[in-house]
Design a protein around this motif. Structure first.
Motif, PDB file in Angstrom:
ATOM      1  N   GLY A 127     -22.707  13.203   3.160  1.00  0.00           N
ATOM      2  CA  GLY A 127     -22.905  13.501   1.752  1.00  0.00           C
ATOM      3  C   GLY A 127     -24.142  12.874   1.157  1.00  0.00           C
ATOM      4  O   GLY A 127     -24.455  13.082  -0.021  1.00  0.00           O
ATOM      5  N   LYS A 128     -24.891  12.143   1.995  1.00  0.00           N
ATOM      6  CA  LYS A 128     -26.100  11.498   1.515  1.00  0.00           C
ATOM      7  C   LYS A 128     -27.249  11.700   2.504  1.00  0.00           C
ATOM      8  O   LYS A 128     -28.213  12.372   2.211  1.00  0.00           O
ATOM      9  N   GLY A 129     -27.120  11.129   3.696  1.00  0.00           N
ATOM     10  CA  GLY A 129     -28.171  11.227   4.698  1.00  0.00           C
ATOM     11  C   GLY A 129     -27.930  12.292   5.746  1.00  0.00           C
ATOM     12  O   GLY A 129     -28.783  12.529   6.599  1.00  0.00           O
ATOM     13  N   ILE A 130     -26.776  12.942   5.691  1.00  0.00           N
ATOM     14  CA  ILE A 130     -26.509  14.078   6.561  1.00  0.00           C
ATOM     15  C   ILE A 130     -25.668  15.089   5.800  1.00  0.00           C
ATOM     16  O   ILE A 130     -24.784  14.719   5.020  1.00  0.00           O
ATOM     17  N   GLY A 131     -25.986  16.356   5.991  1.00  0.00           N
ATOM     18  CA  GLY A 131     -25.234  17.421   5.338  1.00  0.00           C
ATOM     19  C   GLY A 131     -25.087  18.600   6.275  1.00  0.00           C
ATOM     20  O   GLY A 131     -25.699  18.645   7.345  1.00  0.00           O
ATOM     21  N   CYS A 132     -24.276  19.557   5.873  1.00  0.00           N
ATOM     22  CA  CYS A 132     -23.997  20.698   6.739  1.00  0.00           C
ATOM     23  C   CYS A 132     -23.976  21.980   5.917  1.00  0.00           C
ATOM     24  O   CYS A 132     -23.488  22.011   4.783  1.00  0.00           O
ATOM     25  N   ILE A 133     -24.502  23.035   6.529  1.00  0.00           N
ATOM     26  CA  ILE A 133     -24.427  24.377   5.956  1.00  0.00           C
ATOM     27  C   ILE A 133     -23.706  25.264   6.966  1.00  0.00           C
ATOM     28  O   ILE A 133     -24.100  25.334   8.137  1.00  0.00           O
ATOM     29  N   SER A 134     -22.657  25.923   6.516  1.00  0.00           N
ATOM     30  CA  SER A 134     -21.866  26.766   7.405  1.00  0.00           C
ATOM     31  C   SER A 134     -22.532  28.117   7.598  1.00  0.00           C
ATOM     32  O   SER A 134     -23.489  28.473   6.899  1.00  0.00           O
ATOM     33  N   TRP A 135     -22.012  28.886   8.553  1.00  0.00           N
ATOM     34  CA  TRP A 135     -22.542  30.219   8.844  1.00  0.00           C
ATOM     35  C   TRP A 135     -22.464  31.145   7.643  1.00  0.00           C
ATOM     36  O   TRP A 135     -23.254  32.072   7.529  1.00  0.00           O
ATOM     37  N   ASP A 136     -21.542  30.869   6.712  1.00  0.00           N
ATOM     38  CA  ASP A 136     -21.421  31.722   5.525  1.00  0.00           C
ATOM     39  C   ASP A 136     -22.174  31.169   4.325  1.00  0.00           C
ATOM     40  O   ASP A 136     -22.080  31.719   3.220  1.00  0.00           O
ATOM     41  N   GLY A 137     -22.919  30.065   4.516  1.00  0.00           N
ATOM     42  CA  GLY A 137     -23.718  29.491   3.443  1.00  0.00           C
ATOM     43  C   GLY A 137     -23.058  28.358   2.685  1.00  0.00           C
ATOM     44  O   GLY A 137     -23.685  27.761   1.800  1.00  0.00           O
ATOM     45  N   SER A 138     -21.805  28.035   3.010  1.00  0.00           N
ATOM     46  CA  SER A 138     -21.116  26.933   2.326  1.00  0.00           C
ATOM     47  C   SER A 138     -21.743  25.601   2.694  1.00  0.00           C
ATOM     48  O   SER A 138     -22.128  25.375   3.846  1.00  0.00           O
ATOM     49  N   VAL A 139     -21.827  24.707   1.718  1.00  0.00           N
ATOM     50  CA  VAL A 139     -22.430  23.384   1.918  1.00  0.00           C
ATOM     51  C   VAL A 139     -21.331  22.328   1.997  1.00  0.00           C
ATOM     52  O   VAL A 139     -20.443  22.278   1.135  1.00  0.00           O
ATOM     53  N   HIS A 140     -21.409  21.493   3.037  1.00  0.00           N
ATOM     54  CA  HIS A 140     -20.408  20.459   3.267  1.00  0.00           C
ATOM     55  C   HIS A 140     -21.073  19.084   3.404  1.00  0.00           C
ATOM     56  O   HIS A 140     -22.270  18.991   3.681  1.00  0.00           O
ATOM     57  N   ALA A 141     -20.265  18.037   3.230  1.00  0.00           N
ATOM     58  CA  ALA A 141     -20.771  16.670   3.321  1.00  0.00           C
ATOM     59  C   ALA A 141     -21.246  16.335   4.725  1.00  0.00           C
ATOM     60  O   ALA A 141     -22.143  15.515   4.913  1.00  0.00           O
ATOM     61  N   ASP A 142     -20.626  16.912   5.725  1.00  0.00           N
ATOM     62  CA  ASP A 142     -21.077  16.835   7.106  1.00  0.00           C
ATOM     63  C   ASP A 142     -20.401  17.967   7.864  1.00  0.00           C
ATOM     64  O   ASP A 142     -19.618  18.735   7.287  1.00  0.00           O
ATOM     65  N   GLN A 143     -20.682  18.087   9.145  1.00  0.00           N
ATOM     66  CA  GLN A 143     -20.186  19.242   9.884  1.00  0.00           C
ATOM     67  C   GLN A 143     -18.681  19.209  10.134  1.00  0.00           C
ATOM     68  O   GLN A 143     -18.088  20.222  10.545  1.00  0.00           O
ATOM     69  N   PHE A 144     -18.036  18.060   9.886  1.00  0.00           N
ATOM     70  CA  PHE A 144     -16.598  17.947  10.116  1.00  0.00           C
ATOM     71  C   PHE A 144     -15.770  18.195   8.846  1.00  0.00           C
ATOM     72  O   PHE A 144     -14.567  18.361   8.917  1.00  0.00           O
ATOM     73  N   TRP A 145     -16.414  18.225   7.698  1.00  0.00           N
ATOM     74  CA  TRP A 145     -15.721  18.289   6.412  1.00  0.00           C
ATOM     75  C   TRP A 145     -15.677  19.729   5.899  1.00  0.00           C
ATOM     76  O   TRP A 145     -15.993  20.011   4.748  1.00  0.00           O
ATOM     77  N   ARG A 146     -15.265  20.655   6.743  1.00  0.00           N
ATOM     78  CA  ARG A 146     -15.352  22.066   6.421  1.00  0.00           C
ATOM     79  C   ARG A 146     -14.334  22.511   5.376  1.00  0.00           C
ATOM     80  O   ARG A 146     -14.455  23.597   4.792  1.00  0.00           O
ATOM     81  N   HIS A 147     -13.320  21.698   5.133  1.00  0.00           N
ATOM     82  CA  HIS A 147     -12.290  22.069   4.159  1.00  0.00           C
ATOM     83  C   HIS A 147     -12.738  21.804   2.731  1.00  0.00           C
ATOM     84  O   HIS A 147     -12.019  22.121   1.786  1.00  0.00           O
ATOM     85  N   CYS A 148     -13.930  21.233   2.569  1.00  0.00           N
ATOM     86  CA  CYS A 148     -14.434  20.931   1.226  1.00  0.00           C
ATOM     87  C   CYS A 148     -15.873  21.421   1.108  1.00  0.00           C
ATOM     88  O   CYS A 148     -16.751  20.972   1.845  1.00  0.00           O
ATOM     89  N   SER A 149     -16.107  22.363   0.187  1.00  0.00           N
ATOM     90  CA  SER A 149     -17.444  22.890  -0.026  1.00  0.00           C
ATOM     91  C   SER A 149     -17.940  22.526  -1.425  1.00  0.00           C
ATOM     92  O   SER A 149     -17.184  22.579  -2.404  1.00  0.00           O
ATOM     93  N   PHE A 150     -19.226  22.197  -1.509  1.00  0.00           N
ATOM     94  CA  PHE A 150     -19.829  21.839  -2.797  1.00  0.00           C
ATOM     95  C   PHE A 150     -20.582  23.006  -3.432  1.00  0.00           C
ATOM     96  O   PHE A 150     -21.138  22.867  -4.522  1.00  0.00           O
ATOM     97  N   GLY A 151     -20.598  24.130  -2.740  1.00  0.00           N
ATOM     98  CA  GLY A 151     -21.305  25.293  -3.261  1.00  0.00           C
ATOM     99  C   GLY A 151     -21.789  26.139  -2.106  1.00  0.00           C
ATOM    100  O   GLY A 151     -21.505  25.862  -0.935  1.00  0.00           O
ATOM    101  N   ASN A 152     -22.533  27.197  -2.412  1.00  0.00           N
ATOM    102  CA  ASN A 152     -22.998  28.118  -1.387  1.00  0.00           C
ATOM    103  C   ASN A 152     -24.472  28.434  -1.618  1.00  0.00           C
ATOM    104  O   ASN A 152     -24.894  28.696  -2.753  1.00  0.00           O
ATOM    105  N   VAL A 153     -25.255  28.414  -0.551  1.00  0.00           N
ATOM    106  CA  VAL A 153     -26.701  28.620  -0.677  1.00  0.00           C
ATOM    107  C   VAL A 153     -27.037  30.053  -1.046  1.00  0.00           C
ATOM    108  O   VAL A 153     -28.187  30.348  -1.402  1.00  0.00           O
TER     109      VAL A 153
END
Length: 394
Positions: free
Chosen positions: A296-322
């Motif tokens: 959520g600070k020095g590493i983040g993740c974007i899923s195949w559908d554009g969802s943004v997560h705190a890291d690649q393991f936190w897929r159940h929580c999205s902060f928005g979509n690109v």
């Protein structure tokens, strides 16, 4: 991540980091973990599709095209924003990223924008033509996931022959002049293979080896009972340290790291103190610069559908979509209470983590593991293997 070779074997000194001002844009790749501004390394899971059936896959990948996958043009707009935002590294992952038809086009676009671009792959699709193309378009690094030697790895991957195919892919990378290394997720099923994995990287003359602690996400959630207990984790980390020292003594300075358990930092420091290492205090300073877990600070993740997560393991929580807002806007918007707390999570952790004298070094470790086991995102990480005496609360 904890650079065992950097810290224990002295391939990095505090002065190396300070010479660059600890600015993300100026630091070479091997020093990025010590940056002060912590622009996020971004993991982009470009597809959920995969040709293997790994039993610990956090993305729950499957051999069919993902629904609502970002298009090529959407991917390029994303890369434009990431470049403008100044991210230090873009890690293309999956599923298996090489199953995406436009992966070479997207990789080339990212490198053309000056982004250090790396690939996380199972290695089975790294043909001579693919590795040559990746080299020509400027890919920085290929990380190949192996979770044991032949029988162990094939059991994890769910496909017989995946080990041999991955080894061939690694050899193709080396022949093409690509920097290549291994990724290994530790658990009770494969921990016995760690010595053989060290033998393998020495034989193949690989440049990097990352040992991942198990994170309880996706299909990995079903492996909690196979996770190493605290004593087994200590023994595994000690073995990694010992074999790393052996490599360097032989004049083979392979980069060895452990990932996803920041208790490894204090544990390494305490071992060096016990051994009366003259470098112990320098290592402590580097660990302070590292700052521990940075989800959520020095590493983040974007899923195949554009969802943004705190890291690649936190897929159940999205902060928005690109697709709706640029990644840079989503990442810097602290109106979401969880995103705001993750920017300085040391203020919110509970239990042993809150009382631990290494909190500034570990930053409370993995919140996803705490949430998976206790239901409380701010509870202590159950994978912390340090004793009460070692963390100063006895």
């Amino acid at each position: 991540m904890i650079g065992i070779s950097k810290l224990y074997c002295g391939t990095v000194e505090p002065s190396d980091v300070l010479r660059y001002g600890r600015n993300t844009k100026r630091l070479p790749s091997h020093l990025l973990q010590f940056s002060a501004d912590k622009k996020p390394v971004v993991v982009w899971n470009v597809t959920q599709r995969c040709n293997l059936k790994c039993i610990h896959c956090y993305a729950q990948a499957q051999d069919r095209t993902s629904k609502n996958e970002l298009t090529t043009e959407e991917g390029k707009r994303l890369i434009d924003n990431l470049s403008h935002f100044g991210i230090p590294v873009l890690l293309l992952s999956g599923g298996e990223p090489l199953m995406r038809n436009d992966i070479l086009e997207l990789t080339q676009y990212a490198t053309s924008k000056g982004i250090r671009t790396v690939l996380s792959t199972n290695g089975t699709l790294l043909t001579r033509d693919v590795t040559k193309a990746l080299r020509e378009i400027g890919l920085s690094y290929v990380g190949v996931s192996l979770d044991g030697m032949r029988d162990t790895n094939d059991k994890f991957r769910g496909i017989k022959g995946s080990f041999d195919a991955a080894i061939k892919g690694i050899q193709n990378c080396k022949a093409a002049g690509l920097k290549v290394g291994l990724r290994f997720t530790m658990n009770r099923i494969n921990v016995k293979d760690i010595p053989s994995i060290f033998d393998l990287i020495e034989h193949e003359q690989l440049e990097r080896l990352c040992f991942y602690h198990l994170v309880y996400a996706g299909r990995g959630s079903k492996l909690i009972r196979e996770d190493l207990n605290h004593q087994e984790t200590r023994e595994a980390v000690d073995l990694i340290i010992d074999r790393t020292k052996d490599l360097h003594t032989k004049g083979k300075p392979t980069e060895i790291l452990t990932v996803d358990n920041h208790a490894d930092g204090p544990y390494l420091y305490l071992r060096m103190v016990k051994e009366k290492s003259p470098r112990a205090e320098e290592v402590l300073n580097l660990l302070k610069m590292n700052e521990g877990n940075n989800s959520g600070k020095g590493i983040g993740c974007i899923s195949w559908d554009g969802s943004v997560h705190a890291d690649q393991f936190w897929r159940h929580c999205s902060f928005g979509n690109v697709r709706e807002r640029p990644f840079s806007d989503i990442w810097t918007d602290t109106s979401n209470p969880l995103m705001a707390k993750l920017k300085n999570k040391k203020l919110y952790v509970k239990g042993r983590c809150a009382r631990c004298k290494w909190l500034d070094i570990c930053a409370g470790n993995f919140r996803v593991r705490a949430e998976a086991v206790t239901g409380d995102v701010w509870a202590s990480d159950p994978a912390c293997y340090l004793t009460d005496e070692e963390i100063g609360i006895a």
